[in-house]
Write a protein that holds these residues in place. Structure first.
Motif, mmCIF file in Angstrom:
data_model
loop_
_atom_site.group_PDB
_atom_site.id
_atom_site.type_symbol
_atom_site.label_atom_id
_atom_site.label_comp_id
_atom_site.label_asym_id
_atom_site.label_seq_id
_atom_site.Cartn_x
_atom_site.Cartn_y
_atom_site.Cartn_z
ATOM 1 N N LEU A 48 0.819 -1.210 0.000
ATOM 2 C CA LEU A 48 0.000 0.000 0.000
ATOM 3 C C LEU A 48 0.854 1.261 0.000
ATOM 4 O O LEU A 48 0.600 2.206 -0.747
ATOM 5 C CB LEU A 48 -0.919 0.013 1.224
ATOM 6 C CG LEU A 48 -2.120 -0.930 1.208
ATOM 7 C CD1 LEU A 48 -2.820 -0.915 2.568
ATOM 8 C CD2 LEU A 48 -3.092 -0.543 0.101
ATOM 9 N N ILE A 49 1.886 1.251 0.839
ATOM 10 C CA ILE A 49 2.754 2.430 0.920
ATOM 11 C C ILE A 49 3.507 2.639 -0.391
ATOM 12 O O ILE A 49 3.727 3.774 -0.833
ATOM 13 C CB ILE A 49 3.738 2.284 2.100
ATOM 14 C CG1 ILE A 49 2.965 2.308 3.427
ATOM 15 C CG2 ILE A 49 4.788 3.396 2.083
ATOM 16 C CD1 ILE A 49 3.807 2.005 4.645
ATOM 17 N N GLY A 50 3.867 1.542 -1.054
ATOM 18 C CA GLY A 50 4.563 1.666 -2.329
ATOM 19 C C GLY A 50 3.663 2.142 -3.459
ATOM 20 O O GLY A 50 4.096 2.908 -4.315
ATOM 21 N N LEU A 51 2.390 1.707 -3.445
ATOM 22 C CA LEU A 51 1.471 2.029 -4.540
ATOM 23 C C LEU A 51 0.780 3.379 -4.391
ATOM 24 O O LEU A 51 0.499 4.043 -5.384
ATOM 25 C CB LEU A 51 0.405 0.932 -4.661
ATOM 26 C CG LEU A 51 0.885 -0.452 -5.112
ATOM 27 C CD1 LEU A 51 -0.277 -1.438 -5.099
ATOM 28 C CD2 LEU A 51 1.502 -0.381 -6.508
ATOM 29 N N LEU A 57 4.923 9.582 2.993
ATOM 30 C CA LEU A 57 5.202 10.525 4.071
ATOM 31 C C LEU A 57 6.175 9.883 5.062
ATOM 32 O O LEU A 57 6.293 8.645 5.112
ATOM 33 C CB LEU A 57 3.896 10.905 4.783
ATOM 34 C CG LEU A 57 2.819 11.572 3.920
ATOM 35 C CD1 LEU A 57 1.508 11.669 4.702
ATOM 36 C CD2 LEU A 57 3.284 12.952 3.469
ATOM 37 N N PRO A 58 6.870 10.698 5.870
ATOM 38 C CA PRO A 58 7.852 10.148 6.806
ATOM 39 C C PRO A 58 7.312 9.036 7.701
ATOM 40 O O PRO A 58 7.963 7.998 7.869
ATOM 41 C CB PRO A 58 8.252 11.379 7.633
ATOM 42 C CG PRO A 58 8.088 12.519 6.688
ATOM 43 C CD PRO A 58 6.885 12.175 5.871
ATOM 44 N N MET A 59 6.121 9.228 8.282
ATOM 45 C CA MET A 59 5.583 8.227 9.191
ATOM 46 C C MET A 59 5.427 6.877 8.496
ATOM 47 O O MET A 59 5.747 5.824 9.059
ATOM 48 C CB MET A 59 4.233 8.680 9.740
ATOM 49 C CG MET A 59 3.627 7.695 10.735
ATOM 50 S SD MET A 59 2.100 8.286 11.486
ATOM 51 C CE MET A 59 0.971 8.189 10.098
ATOM 52 N N TYR A 60 4.962 6.886 7.252
ATOM 53 C CA TYR A 60 4.736 5.633 6.533
ATOM 54 C C TYR A 60 6.032 5.058 5.980
ATOM 55 O O TYR A 60 6.131 3.843 5.749
ATOM 56 C CB TYR A 60 3.697 5.856 5.433
ATOM 57 C CG TYR A 60 2.365 6.247 6.012
ATOM 58 C CD1 TYR A 60 1.604 5.333 6.735
ATOM 59 C CD2 TYR A 60 1.896 7.557 5.890
ATOM 60 C CE1 TYR A 60 0.396 5.704 7.306
ATOM 61 C CE2 TYR A 60 0.685 7.926 6.456
ATOM 62 C CZ TYR A 60 -0.056 6.995 7.162
ATOM 63 O OH TYR A 60 -1.243 7.362 7.735
ATOM 64 N N PHE A 61 7.026 5.918 5.756
ATOM 65 C CA PHE A 61 8.353 5.426 5.385
ATOM 66 C C PHE A 61 8.918 4.576 6.522
ATOM 67 O O PHE A 61 9.441 3.470 6.293
ATOM 68 C CB PHE A 61 9.285 6.605 5.083
ATOM 69 C CG PHE A 61 10.729 6.225 4.957
ATOM 70 C CD1 PHE A 61 11.194 5.591 3.804
ATOM 71 C CD2 PHE A 61 11.626 6.498 5.983
ATOM 72 C CE1 PHE A 61 12.534 5.235 3.696
ATOM 73 C CE2 PHE A 61 12.961 6.144 5.871
ATOM 74 C CZ PHE A 61 13.414 5.512 4.723
ATOM 75 N N PHE A 62 8.815 5.072 7.747
ATOM 76 C CA PHE A 62 9.290 4.306 8.894
ATOM 77 C C PHE A 62 8.428 3.068 9.129
ATOM 78 O O PHE A 62 8.927 2.010 9.511
ATOM 79 C CB PHE A 62 9.293 5.177 10.153
ATOM 80 C CG PHE A 62 10.322 6.273 10.127
ATOM 81 C CD1 PHE A 62 11.666 5.975 9.988
ATOM 82 C CD2 PHE A 62 9.955 7.606 10.244
ATOM 83 C CE1 PHE A 62 12.629 6.980 9.956
ATOM 84 C CE2 PHE A 62 10.900 8.616 10.221
ATOM 85 C CZ PHE A 62 12.245 8.304 10.073
ATOM 86 N N MET A 118 10.230 6.943 14.848
ATOM 87 C CA MET A 118 8.820 7.252 14.613
ATOM 88 C C MET A 118 8.276 8.179 15.701
ATOM 89 O O MET A 118 7.432 9.045 15.439
ATOM 90 C CB MET A 118 8.011 5.960 14.552
ATOM 91 C CG MET A 118 8.351 5.087 13.348
ATOM 92 S SD MET A 118 7.536 3.476 13.379
ATOM 93 C CE MET A 118 5.876 3.935 12.848
ATOM 94 N N ALA A 119 8.748 8.002 16.934
ATOM 95 C CA ALA A 119 8.328 8.884 18.026
ATOM 96 C C ALA A 119 8.829 10.308 17.773
ATOM 97 O O ALA A 119 8.112 11.286 18.030
ATOM 98 C CB ALA A 119 8.863 8.360 19.361
#
Length: 313
Positions: A48-51, A57-62, A118-119
């Motif tokens: 999902l994050i790739g598509l 965004l940074p949060m989803y990258f981590f 992430m924090a």
């Protein structure tokens, strides 16, 4: 090459969780289903994050990094565990044992550091939103992720080397389902004070320090949220942190309980159950927690399904 009655080609015998046939069959079904759900859940998040560009965004990258860690972590031990449920004698070679210990420690340390990163991301988003994009740009995020992986790997290399060089004087039976730090140390037939110091120092680097950074970040986050006047604003700000805070509490809590007390009076059986729960159940729960409590993840699932259905017509 011989080391105090233990050669590099020798084997350890694992006692596993149970010797009862019916119990092992039930555990095979339970852990097999857990393993598949973990692969499916974390794989779906990565996909999902790739598509979906809206999740770049940074949060989803981590979160993507965390999902990779979870997949690798559970794959380092569970497949072997599943095979052993059908074997009367559960053995693992010295080399495979060392490799398994290295990867479990490396991935565990990396996960704790990623949770700290992430924090920090949540801290900047809530406490300094105007500078969020400049402080959490692609280079900064990549740097934090790289440091997390490198420190986790380096720490694991040191701890694995120290533990695997311990002489066992012929003791080969591990009261565990895999090669785990405390179980291996219990086989040592020499003074292990230095090893315990290394374990504590290692825990401080990859567990206690990140835990303190997370606590400090959330102390600032809570203070910032309390300054928000509207109830809706407070709820929205806290909602952006709820999933991460749930995962952090579960991961750090169980790890601190297990590895920060090398002189703990807890029995080997209790330690085995806690470690198995942490290693098997936590990777499965992480994607569930993030997907069930995250509106953006749910929206991304809907968008991907809609695109998939539209492409068929």
């Amino acid at each position: 090459m011989r080391r105090d009655n233990l050669t590099w080609g020798s084997e350890f015998v694992l006692l596993g969780l149970s010797s009862d046939g019916q119990t092992q069959a039930g555990l095979f079904i339970l852990f097999g289903a857990t393993y598949l759900l973990t692969l499916l859940g974390n794989g779906l998040i990565i996909l999902l994050i790739g598509l979906d560009t809206r999740l770049h965004l940074p949060m989803y990258f981590f979160l993507c990094n965390l999902s990779v860690v979870d997949i690798c972590s559970i794959s380092s031990g569970v497949p072997q565990m599943l095979v052993h449920f059908f074997l009367e004698k559960k053995t693992i070679s010295f080399t495979r044992c060392a490799a398994q210990l290295f990867f479990s420690l490396a991935l565990g340390g990396t996960e704790f550091l990623l949770l700290a990163a992430m924090a920090y991301d949540r801290y900047v988003a809530v406490c300094d939103p105007l500078r969020y994009m400049s402080m959490m740009g692609p280079r900064h995020c990549a740097g934090l992720a790289a440091v997390s992986w490198l420190v986790g790997l380096a720490n694991s290399a040191v701890e694995t080397a120290v533990i695997m060089r311990l002489p066992t004087c012929g003791h080969r039976v591990l009261n565990h389902v895999a090669c785990e730090t405390l179980a291996l140390i219990r086989l040592a037939c020499v003074d292990i004070t230095i090893n315990q110091v290394v374990i504590v120092a290692s825990s401080v680097v990859v567990l206690l320090v990140p835990c303190c950074l997370v606590s400090l970040s959330y102390a600032h986050i809570v203070a910032a949220i309390l300054r928000i006047r509207s109830v809706g604003g407070r709820r929205k700000a806290f909602g952006t942190c709820a999933s991460h805070l749930t995962v952090v509490s579960m991961s750090y809590g169980m790890a601190l309980m297990t590895y920060m007390q090398p002189h703990s009076t807890a029995s080997a059986e209790q330690n085995k159950v806690v470690v198995v729960f942490y290693a098997v159940v936590t990777p499965m729960l992480n994607p569930l927690i993030y997907s069930l409590r995250n509106k953006e993840i749910k929206a991304a699932v809907s968008r991907v399904l809609m695109k998939s259905s539209e492409s068929k017509f």
